[in-house]
Design a protein around this motif. Sequence first.
Motif, PDB file in Angstrom:
ATOM      1  N   ARG A 178      -3.808   4.088  -0.853  1.00  0.00           N
ATOM      2  CA  ARG A 178      -4.370   2.805  -0.406  1.00  0.00           C
ATOM      3  C   ARG A 178      -4.580   1.919  -1.606  1.00  0.00           C
ATOM      4  N   GLY A 179      -4.440   0.617  -1.403  1.00  0.00           N
ATOM      5  CA  GLY A 179      -4.882  -0.316  -2.428  1.00  0.00           C
ATOM      6  C   GLY A 179      -3.823  -1.314  -2.834  1.00  0.00           C
ATOM      7  N   ALA A 180      -4.299  -2.506  -3.136  1.00  0.00           N
ATOM      8  CA  ALA A 180      -3.473  -3.538  -3.771  1.00  0.00           C
ATOM      9  C   ALA A 180      -4.343  -4.154  -4.856  1.00  0.00           C
ATOM     10  N   SER A 181      -3.789  -4.219  -6.061  1.00  0.00           N
ATOM     11  CA  SER A 181      -4.523  -4.752  -7.206  1.00  0.00           C
ATOM     12  C   SER A 181      -3.696  -5.875  -7.804  1.00  0.00           C
ATOM     13  N   ALA A 182      -4.194  -7.106  -7.687  1.00  0.00           N
ATOM     14  CA  ALA A 182      -3.431  -8.276  -8.160  1.00  0.00           C
ATOM     15  C   ALA A 182      -3.990  -8.742  -9.502  1.00  0.00           C
ATOM     16  N   THR A 183      -3.125  -8.819 -10.494  1.00  0.00           N
ATOM     17  CA  THR A 183      -3.500  -9.366 -11.801  1.00  0.00           C
ATOM     18  C   THR A 183      -2.723 -10.657 -11.998  1.00  0.00           C
ATOM     19  N   SER A 184      -3.462 -11.755 -12.184  1.00  0.00           N
ATOM     20  CA  SER A 184      -2.807 -13.062 -12.339  1.00  0.00           C
ATOM     21  C   SER A 184      -3.088 -13.599 -13.732  1.00  0.00           C
ATOM     22  N   HIS A 185      -2.056 -14.149 -14.348  1.00  0.00           N
ATOM     23  CA  HIS A 185      -2.189 -14.752 -15.676  1.00  0.00           C
ATOM     24  C   HIS A 185      -2.028 -16.256 -15.519  1.00  0.00           C
TER      25      HIS A 185
ATOM     26  N   SER B  80       0.870   3.267   1.327  1.00  0.00           N
ATOM     27  CA  SER B  80       0.620   2.951   2.744  1.00  0.00           C
ATOM     28  C   SER B  80       1.080   1.549   3.107  1.00  0.00           C
ATOM     29  N   GLU B  81       1.313   0.705   2.092  1.00  0.00           N
ATOM     30  CA  GLU B  81       1.846  -0.637   2.392  1.00  0.00           C
ATOM     31  C   GLU B  81       3.167  -0.553   3.121  1.00  0.00           C
ATOM     32  N   GLY B  82       3.903   0.519   2.911  1.00  0.00           N
ATOM     33  CA  GLY B  82       5.226   0.643   3.523  1.00  0.00           C
ATOM     34  C   GLY B  82       5.178   1.119   4.963  1.00  0.00           C
ATOM     35  N   GLY B  83       3.992   1.436   5.494  1.00  0.00           N
ATOM     36  CA  GLY B  83       3.882   1.884   6.877  1.00  0.00           C
ATOM     37  C   GLY B  83       4.153   3.372   7.020  1.00  0.00           C
ATOM     38  N   ALA B  84       3.897   3.865   8.237  1.00  0.00           N
ATOM     39  CA  ALA B  84       4.006   5.303   8.483  1.00  0.00           C
ATOM     40  C   ALA B  84       5.456   5.756   8.590  1.00  0.00           C
ATOM     41  N   GLY B  85       6.351   4.803   8.898  1.00  0.00           N
ATOM     42  CA  GLY B  85       7.754   5.168   9.087  1.00  0.00           C
ATOM     43  C   GLY B  85       8.397   5.666   7.800  1.00  0.00           C
ATOM     44  N   GLY B  86       8.051   5.041   6.701  1.00  0.00           N
ATOM     45  CA  GLY B  86       8.585   5.446   5.403  1.00  0.00           C
ATOM     46  C   GLY B  86      10.091   5.326   5.324  1.00  0.00           C
TER      47      GLY B  86
END
Length: 361
Positions: free
Chosen positions: A247-254, A195-201
Amino acid sequence: MSSGVQATDSNADGNAATVTASVVGASGFAGGELCRLLAGHPHFDLQQATSRQYAGKSVGSRHPPLRTSELRFTEPIDLESVDVLFAATPHGVSMEHIEAYADAAGLVVDLSADFRLESAQAYDEWYDGHVAPEYLDAAEYALPEVNRENLPGAELIAVGGCNATATILGLYPLFEGDVLSGDEQIVVDVKVGSSEGGAGGGEASSHAERSGVVRPYAPTGHRHEAEIERWLGTSVAFTCHAVDMVRGASATSHVFPSEAVSAGDLWSAYRSCYDDEPFVRLAAGGTGVYRYPEPKAVAGTNYAEVGFELDPKNGRVVVFAAIDNMVKGSAGQAVHAANVALGFAETAGLEFSGLHPVGAP
Ligand SMILES: NC(=O)c1ccc[n+]([C@@H]2O[C@H](COP(=O)([O-])OP(=O)(O)OC[C@H]3O[C@@H](n4cnc5c(N)ncnc54)[C@H](OP(=O)(O)O)[C@@H]3O)[C@@H](O)[C@H]2O)c1
């Protein structure tokens, strides 16, 4: 720009003050989430939802949660005069129409990247320039956990990007708590839903191409690096993967602190930043299935889950942050920011805490 919408004491007390609102770009994913949240908000009266493609059609025909709404899409050239205009349009549209938006509303809340950076030069460097740089000074970035004090009385709010929001919320306590000085190298990997890319795809977003992927995109030079750097005060090495969720964004930072750090230091840094935050839940170890942040646990909510683990053998701290890109990463954050700007209770209209168990987000 007309003067900002005034906060009043009655708003701050959560009484029945109501302001009118419109959503430009309401047929899209973020615009649909805005309409859903505003329809359930105790202090907003949603008066207009625009779409060029669907003008005349009911808002519920695009967004099932609004099936019973009587609101119909209208053309964005016929903007009604409202207190707050939310713009959920692709990059470049708001900067082109900002004068019309500002004429129509005392407060403009923009979900795109058009007003997130501080200067025209930054837009030359990271985007394709800016056509209304005279508005950049007035724009307040909205990640309320980091700069809520700038929002009351604002006339233009630029809602933080979804990947930037997850990344900043994860790392911010390490800077506030002096675990990091800004000289250390930081590597961030974000997994994002479709869904981050929007409905237009487009071709890459079609089900056949998107299903089952773990696909690196923008492996270097992602535009959100600019806003992350602006708010953390240091650059990060940032990469995204498109993964198989909606849906979702998961950020892993080192991160590799230059001085030894204990688990107690980390807990105190994160607690002192987030114990009083209404939309941050700490998840760092413990027991059970959900020991660290996961997009599933926050799907549909305005919550960010933030957690960490110490890796003494490698002198590393690994940091996790999970959000719903369309709520905490855009529409929910926009409503949260407007609540702060207008003096409403911060959590008004955003109380949903999530579902468990739940299917893929
Ligand atoms: N999706 C996310 O997770 C997310 C997260 C953070 C930020 N954002 C930002 O939020 C904005 C919207 O994203 P989205 O994912 O919702 O995109 P989207 O699904 O493609 O929706 C875009 C909307 O803008 C309208 N629109 C397009 N061009 C327009 C124009 N020239 N004038 C007026 N309306 C126009 C479209 O409707 P019509 O063509 O029918 O007018 C549509 O309603 C983007 O700037 C995006 O970067 C999105």
